[in-house]
Scaffold this motif. Sequence first.
Motif, PDB file in Angstrom:
ATOM      1  N   ARG A 336      39.124  27.665  31.271  1.00  0.00           N
ATOM      2  CA  ARG A 336      38.317  28.866  31.029  1.00  0.00           C
ATOM      3  C   ARG A 336      37.977  29.559  32.342  1.00  0.00           C
ATOM      4  O   ARG A 336      38.091  30.778  32.484  1.00  0.00           O
ATOM      5  N   SER A 337      37.589  28.759  33.358  1.00  0.00           N
ATOM      6  CA  SER A 337      37.239  29.315  34.663  1.00  0.00           C
ATOM      7  C   SER A 337      38.461  29.942  35.331  1.00  0.00           C
ATOM      8  O   SER A 337      38.379  31.028  35.913  1.00  0.00           O
ATOM      9  N   ALA A 338      39.599  29.255  35.252  1.00  0.00           N
ATOM     10  CA  ALA A 338      40.823  29.773  35.875  1.00  0.00           C
ATOM     11  C   ALA A 338      41.235  31.096  35.261  1.00  0.00           C
ATOM     12  O   ALA A 338      41.614  32.036  35.966  1.00  0.00           O
ATOM     13  N   LYS A 339      41.141  31.208  33.955  1.00  0.00           N
ATOM     14  CA  LYS A 339      41.523  32.451  33.277  1.00  0.00           C
ATOM     15  C   LYS A 339      40.638  33.599  33.722  1.00  0.00           C
ATOM     16  O   LYS A 339      41.116  34.711  33.992  1.00  0.00           O
ATOM     17  N   ARG A 340      39.334  33.312  33.817  1.00  0.00           N
ATOM     18  CA  ARG A 340      38.379  34.350  34.232  1.00  0.00           C
ATOM     19  C   ARG A 340      38.710  34.847  35.637  1.00  0.00           C
ATOM     20  O   ARG A 340      38.731  36.054  35.902  1.00  0.00           O
ATOM     21  N   ASN A 341      39.008  33.936  36.552  1.00  0.00           N
ATOM     22  CA  ASN A 341      39.309  34.327  37.928  1.00  0.00           C
ATOM     23  C   ASN A 341      40.668  35.016  38.059  1.00  0.00           C
ATOM     24  O   ASN A 341      40.839  35.916  38.885  1.00  0.00           O
ATOM     25  N   LEU A 342      41.629  34.599  37.244  1.00  0.00           N
ATOM     26  CA  LEU A 342      42.939  35.253  37.276  1.00  0.00           C
ATOM     27  C   LEU A 342      42.835  36.703  36.840  1.00  0.00           C
ATOM     28  O   LEU A 342      43.527  37.590  37.353  1.00  0.00           O
ATOM     29  N   GLN A 343      41.960  36.965  35.892  1.00  0.00           N
ATOM     30  CA  GLN A 343      41.792  38.327  35.370  1.00  0.00           C
ATOM     31  C   GLN A 343      40.922  39.197  36.259  1.00  0.00           C
ATOM     32  O   GLN A 343      40.874  40.409  36.086  1.00  0.00           O
ATOM     33  N   SER A 344      40.256  38.575  37.242  1.00  0.00           N
ATOM     34  CA  SER A 344      39.351  39.342  38.113  1.00  0.00           C
ATOM     35  C   SER A 344      40.108  40.259  39.054  1.00  0.00           C
ATOM     36  O   SER A 344      39.607  41.315  39.448  1.00  0.00           O
ATOM     37  N   GLY A 345      41.333  39.846  39.453  1.00  0.00           N
ATOM     38  CA  GLY A 345      42.126  40.659  40.379  1.00  0.00           C
ATOM     39  C   GLY A 345      41.713  40.508  41.816  1.00  0.00           C
ATOM     40  O   GLY A 345      42.274  41.139  42.710  1.00  0.00           O
ATOM     41  N   ILE A 346      40.713  39.694  42.110  1.00  0.00           N
ATOM     42  CA  ILE A 346      40.244  39.468  43.475  1.00  0.00           C
ATOM     43  C   ILE A 346      41.154  38.424  44.119  1.00  0.00           C
ATOM     44  O   ILE A 346      41.328  37.320  43.585  1.00  0.00           O
ATOM     45  N   GLY A 347      41.726  38.764  45.278  1.00  0.00           N
ATOM     46  CA  GLY A 347      42.742  37.924  45.901  1.00  0.00           C
ATOM     47  C   GLY A 347      42.368  36.470  46.045  1.00  0.00           C
ATOM     48  O   GLY A 347      43.080  35.571  45.594  1.00  0.00           O
ATOM     49  N   SER A 348      41.206  36.212  46.668  1.00  0.00           N
ATOM     50  CA  SER A 348      40.816  34.815  46.896  1.00  0.00           C
ATOM     51  C   SER A 348      40.555  34.093  45.587  1.00  0.00           C
ATOM     52  O   SER A 348      40.895  32.914  45.439  1.00  0.00           O
ATOM     53  N   SER A 349      39.962  34.783  44.613  1.00  0.00           N
ATOM     54  CA  SER A 349      39.681  34.173  43.314  1.00  0.00           C
ATOM     55  C   SER A 349      40.982  33.839  42.593  1.00  0.00           C
ATOM     56  O   SER A 349      41.108  32.793  41.940  1.00  0.00           O
ATOM     57  N   VAL A 350      41.956  34.746  42.707  1.00  0.00           N
ATOM     58  CA  VAL A 350      43.247  34.518  42.064  1.00  0.00           C
ATOM     59  C   VAL A 350      43.931  33.293  42.654  1.00  0.00           C
ATOM     60  O   VAL A 350      44.457  32.437  41.928  1.00  0.00           O
ATOM     61  N   GLU A 351      43.918  33.184  43.988  1.00  0.00           N
ATOM     62  CA  GLU A 351      44.540  32.023  44.635  1.00  0.00           C
ATOM     63  C   GLU A 351      43.872  30.733  44.214  1.00  0.00           C
ATOM     64  O   GLU A 351      44.541  29.729  43.932  1.00  0.00           O
TER      65      GLU A 351
END
Length: 1007
Positions: A336-351
């Motif tokens: 759930r957390s990974a999906k939220r961060n992947l959808q954020s579009g923020i580089g560090s969060s995506v990585e």
Amino acid sequence: MMALELLPIGTFLALLTGQVIKTAVAAKDVLIEKESFKALSKYLLDIKPILEELQRSGLNDSQAARQALESLEKDIKKASDLVEKYKNRSRFYLLVKCRHIVKEAQDATRNIGRSLATLSLASTEVLAEISEQVTRLHNEMQRAEFEASQTQVQIVEKLDEGLLKQKLDQGFANNMLEQIALAVGVPIVPSEISKELADFRREIEEAAVRKEREEEYFLGQVIKLLSQADAARNQEEIKNQYYRRMQSVERTSGDYIPPLQSFICPLSGSNVMVDPVSLCTGTTYERASIEAWFESGEKTDPETGDFLEDLSLRSNHRLRQSIEEWRELNFCLKIRSAKRNLQSGIGSSVEDALSLVQDVIRDYPVTRDWIAIEGIIDIVISILSTRNKDIKISVLMTLKVAVEGHQMNKDRVVESGGMERIVTCLLRSSNVSKAAVELLYELVRDGSGWNTPALKKLSQHSRAILFLVMFLNTESADMAEAILLKLCSDDDSNIIRAADANWFKPVVSRLIEGPEDSKLLIIRALVEMELMNESVKCLGEAGVIPPLLQMLSTRSFEVRELALSLLVKLLSCQENKKLIAASGGVPVILNQMHASHVRTIIIARCCEIIEKLSSNEDGIQFLVDENGVRLDLEQTIANLLALQQNCHSSLIVRRPALGALLDICKSEAKLVKKAVVGANGVSVILPLLDDSNQEIREITLKLLFYFSHHEAQGVADFLLEQRRMEALVGFLQDDTRRDTQTAAAGLLANLPKSEIMLTKKLIESDGLNAVLKILKSGTMEAKENALGVLFRFTDPTTIETQRMVVESGVYPLLVDFLKTGTVTAKAWAAALIGNLSLNTPKLATIPRSPNCWSFRSSKISICEVHEGICNESSTFCLIKANAMPAIVNLLREKVHETAYEALKTLLTLVYEDRHHRGVDYLDKADAINPILEVLSWGTTPLKAEALGLLEKVFVTCEMAENYGPLARIGLLSITTQNMHENDQLTHKANRVLMQLDRFSKSSMPLL
């Protein structure tokens, strides 16, 4: 059944014999470990004759005999039960238990053997006749060693290792299910696998009924693993399980649920258990921790301190299940957390999210299904369009982890357009492209086989093969090549694409083994393809030449024509010439060319190949057999000439045939002679000078240049026609075709100088000016040939043509050649000057006026050699042309060819009437010492020429006194070396010595 002790001994034997036969037959029907049960069956059938012999002979009804038969009957019954036990069991179950089953069969056989030994002792008299047979049989059975098949043992060992190491990933599950199914003959299709797994689950239920806990647990672990394989999956069930877990954490705000205290191993104090086991006290520990505790010598419960008489460990299945549920809930929170961060579009969060997804899958492989259900695969694919290199690499790595061994996720990536985006990554930086290749390799693999839909999708990408070929020289070469080979294995268009990308391995394979239509398609594509020189070289190195040569033996005209066309193309590379020669291709080509009833295009291609092989000054180097032995080319030359005579030969045949003939003749004079004399080459080639095709005329001219060394007269007669001479002069005048110009000059140089009419025609056609132009601006080879032509105009018997040449300004050019030309040019220039100099004495005019001496000294320059009025243009005087220093220098250069002509030219200055003036001039020009030196280094003809000149030099006392001592050294050397030979050179040397001696005696004072 009636009690055995009440049965007559004969009846007992009959019943036992029947039981043996029944068990032996049934043993053959066991589905697994057939070899073990087959051996058991054989032993049982070997017992049957023994029992029958006991019945026939009448076994005594003794207590020992009955006890032996009862023992044998019990062991036969156990064997029968064993057969029945495994006769209709699940095939998967039989395989995983194979080692145990083999052990049981072996024990049953040995037990029967022991009982047979007892029976033998109880019936010694009856079995006397077959005692040896009985002894051998019971010995064999007691020593029987059964082994499970190596393949099955390896599968079980791999399975045990995986379960021990908790390998639950789908790739391992797929691999194990595939191996097990193949080993027991179950088709790997969902319906068959589901049926087999259902049977396997019944085995677990029966183990539970029998309260065989270890068996139940082990089989449960196996079914849990195999159920994760693609062929055994129930996707609806997996979805429901995931949704149940997600529902449980729906209201959890954080990203982590802490473990219960009961999940923590008391020995470690902090680690959550993976394999919890309980002691006899009821305390639970991590298996590895408590085993280490016991191995250290402890025999107490670490938590209670109680002494343990029982050190056995029992798996705590309920606690383990609770821990697994807790883990799954935390994995759901991470997803759930990974999906939220992947959808954020923020580089560090995506990585961070991509790394988290990778960790979740590695820790709990079941989550590969969950991330797909959650739509994370589609999200990750969409991120692949980012320009951030690090994120792109992380995306590729995440997708690789997600699809490893998971067919459904592979299909998801392909269906979501991931293949196209991955292929474009192949052109990125080395790290990105390396990750892309690794992901592609995983996508197109399917267990030990290949993923056909993924391969098809990859094949549809127009640049995929080009990009993959680029990886063949990188550390990812093995993966790239494996993909390429599979793409090309059954797709000719992909083979052609690979060839276009300069990779030819599949081309060669298809040409060797492929069907004829594939061969035609590929060869035609290669013929039409624009291949760079390096590509042509690579194609030859890949091994395409032998299969092409092999195709020439086929009856198909189209195949042969295309194979020859490709060979022509390959021969633009020097290395391929060597390969064709080494493969024995040249005799094959010549046979094709010489065969009867061959189509024109085949002959044309063969001629092109021979021309290519002999081009670039290679000549006959590659016209050899497979052992490197030079071929007899006389017939080939005759055939090449015959193609020029055939009125039906088209230009596409005549031109390469003529070119091949030229290259062959250029390489060896003997072959030229064979062409001219043996095949009447001049008469065949001459008419081609009138051909309408410019290229044919040029090649013909070059050939005639070589032919004219052997048959110049026929060429000369042919050229007497004015239009032909004008055409030849046209070649001389054409500076754009230097090689043709050179050949034209060489041809004229070789023609007979005595043909006055030919010289006249040449002059009328402005040939002289064309020759002079070549002397000024042609190539050095053309200049040499042009100098050869000048001999036609400098014949001492034709002063008028000499004058014409000199007035055209040739003398300064000749003097320049003496200084800067090649050896040939210097020699010919010296000889031409010598021809001109021969007529100088005739042309030099001596004034007859009364005041001649004052007139000479004041107004007219009198030549000191010719004693007349001399100049370069009117008397051809080499002295006035300032040629003397250069001619003398030719002697100092000590080159035989030029020194010889220099001596002959110097001799023209020492003519009979006034030889003393010529000698004086030679002395003045420092020419005598170089002439004397010739006696020490020159060849015999050169020394002879020098002696002839010295004979005229030493006619005066002054020259004998000045140069006599030095001359004697050279002369004596000649006479001493040749004292036993009465040759001409010695005679000449002796004559000069006699001259010197004469002057020496005449100068002696009188006593």
